[in-house]
Design an enzyme around this catalytic site. Structure first.
Site, PDB file in Angstrom:
ATOM      1  N   SER A  62       0.828  -1.209   0.000  1.00 26.39           N
ATOM      2  CA  SER A  62       0.000   0.000   0.000  1.00 26.39           C
ATOM      3  C   SER A  62       0.862   1.258   0.000  1.00 26.39           C
ATOM      4  CB  SER A  62      -0.906   0.029   1.237  1.00 26.39           C
ATOM      5  OG  SER A  62      -1.678  -1.133   1.315  1.00 26.39           O
TER       6      SER A  62
HETATM    7  N1  SAH Z   1      -0.530  -5.047   4.157  1.00 21.89           N
HETATM    8  C1  SAH Z   1       0.295  -5.329   2.992  1.00 21.89           C
HETATM    9  C2  SAH Z   1      -0.386  -5.026   1.684  1.00 21.89           C
HETATM   10  C3  SAH Z   1      -1.426  -5.995   1.418  1.00 21.89           C
HETATM   11  S1  SAH Z   1      -1.905  -6.265  -0.235  1.00 21.89           S
HETATM   12  C4  SAH Z   1       1.618  -4.646   3.051  1.00 21.89           C
HETATM   13  O1  SAH Z   1       1.896  -3.901   4.028  1.00 21.89           O
HETATM   14  O2  SAH Z   1       2.427  -4.873   2.158  1.00 21.89           O
HETATM   15  C5  SAH Z   1      -3.215  -7.360   0.187  1.00 21.89           C
HETATM   16  C6  SAH Z   1      -2.773  -8.749   0.572  1.00 21.89           C
HETATM   17  O3  SAH Z   1      -3.912  -9.444   1.016  1.00 21.89           O
HETATM   18  C7  SAH Z   1      -2.197  -9.561  -0.574  1.00 21.89           C
HETATM   19  O4  SAH Z   1      -0.939 -10.033  -0.239  1.00 21.89           O
HETATM   20  C8  SAH Z   1      -3.204 -10.699  -0.739  1.00 21.89           C
HETATM   21  O5  SAH Z   1      -2.617 -11.912  -1.134  1.00 21.89           O
HETATM   22  C9  SAH Z   1      -3.770 -10.783   0.660  1.00 21.89           C
HETATM   23  N2  SAH Z   1      -5.074 -11.437   0.788  1.00 21.89           N
HETATM   24  C10 SAH Z   1      -6.162 -11.345   0.000  1.00 21.89           C
HETATM   25  N3  SAH Z   1      -7.163 -12.098   0.492  1.00 21.89           N
HETATM   26  C11 SAH Z   1      -6.697 -12.664   1.638  1.00 21.89           C
HETATM   27  C12 SAH Z   1      -7.261 -13.550   2.607  1.00 21.89           C
HETATM   28  N4  SAH Z   1      -8.506 -14.025   2.518  1.00 21.89           N
HETATM   29  N5  SAH Z   1      -6.484 -13.922   3.650  1.00 21.89           N
HETATM   30  C13 SAH Z   1      -5.225 -13.467   3.780  1.00 21.89           C
HETATM   31  N6  SAH Z   1      -4.634 -12.650   2.883  1.00 21.89           N
HETATM   32  C14 SAH Z   1      -5.370 -12.245   1.831  1.00 21.89           C
END
Ligand code: SAH
Length: 229
Positions: free
Chosen positions: A79
């Site tokens: 993000s």
């Molecule tokens: N917080 C992260 C950015 C997240 S991007 C950072 O600081 O870099 C969103 C993430 O959510 C992705 O890696 C994606 O694979 C994950 N994601 C999506 N659905 C999910 C779920 N049901 N459980 C766990 N992770 C999930």
């Protein structure tokens, strides 16, 4: 003053070209966050400490401190620092709180939560990102972060309830298990809406009822799972 011969001078000038100083670029990022309205000194301090370039591919390191999101591979993104700062501010964290994060991604947001003094439980569904985040967070010595591989829309019951829950991917609705795992007076932040176009909701638990506040438009990657897309 000694000057090298002309032919050598261009070489030495090239060699002397300063690489971006990580300390200066972090300071610039913090200044820009302030300009964008971030006022929580604890959040700014935490983000000023973390070497964000270590959480992205080397090829993107030069842009790691820009106020922009960056690709992590597999269609996922780290993000924008401004989004991380806003969400962390809205969580109203206190040191010692237990925080559940859904969507570990790069591990950067988890590091910010840990630098705020919280005990962090973070769930990622993609094994490759989970492993990468685990490696960097271990290398950096974050003992307060527990990382799990799985479907975060189910929460993580083992360590529930949580004072705070932060979901960093957007789903069609608020997953029921997450509401159940939120502590009394707990706060959850979650983007809810269409794919890539959501509203950032803050949900505060008051006993058995939940107060919803809307903090405007947001754009996160999909929350994929049992209670997601
Ligand atoms: N917080 C992260 C950015 C997240 S991007 C950072 O600081 O870099 C969103 C993430 O959510 C992705 O890696 C994606 O694979 C994950 N994601 C999506 N659905 C999910 C779920 N049901 N459980 C766990 N992770 C999930």
């Amino acid at each position: 003053m000694f000057l090298p011969p002309e032919s050598d001078r261009s070489v030495s000038a090239k060699q002397a070209r300063p690489r971006p100083d990580p300390h200066r670029v972090r300071e610039r990022m913090i200044r820009e966050l302030r300009e964008q309205g971030i006022t929580d000194e604890n959040v700014l301090r935490a983000m000023g400490l973390i070497h964000r370039h270590l959480f992205v591919d080397e090829a993107l390191a030069a842009r790691a401190y820009d106020l922009t999101s960056l690709p992590l591979g597999l269609g996922q993104t780290i993000s924008n620092p401004l989004t991380v700062a806003r969400m962390t501010e809205l969580l109203q964290l206190q040191a010692g709180m237990r925080v559940l994060e859904i969507g570990t991604g790069s591990g950067y947001q988890a590091a910010v939560l840990a630098e705020m003094g919280c005990f962090v439980y973070t769930v990622e569904r993609l094994p490759l990102l989970h492993e990468k985040a685990k490696k960097i967070l271990r290398e950096l010595g974050y003992a307060r972060i527990r990382m799990m591989l799985g479907d975060g829309t189910m929460g993580y019951r083992v360590a529930a309830p949580y004072a705070r829950i932060i979901v960093t991917a957007g789903g069609p609705s608020v997953p029921e298990p997450l509401l159940k795992q939120l502590d009394e007076k707990g706060i959850m932040l979650i983007p809810v809406g269409e794919a890539h176009s959501q509203r950032l909701l803050r949900i505060t638990r008051r006993g058995s009822s939940f107060v919803r506040e809307d903090f405007g438009p947001a754009s996160f990657v999909d929350l994929v799972g049992n209670h997601g897309w």
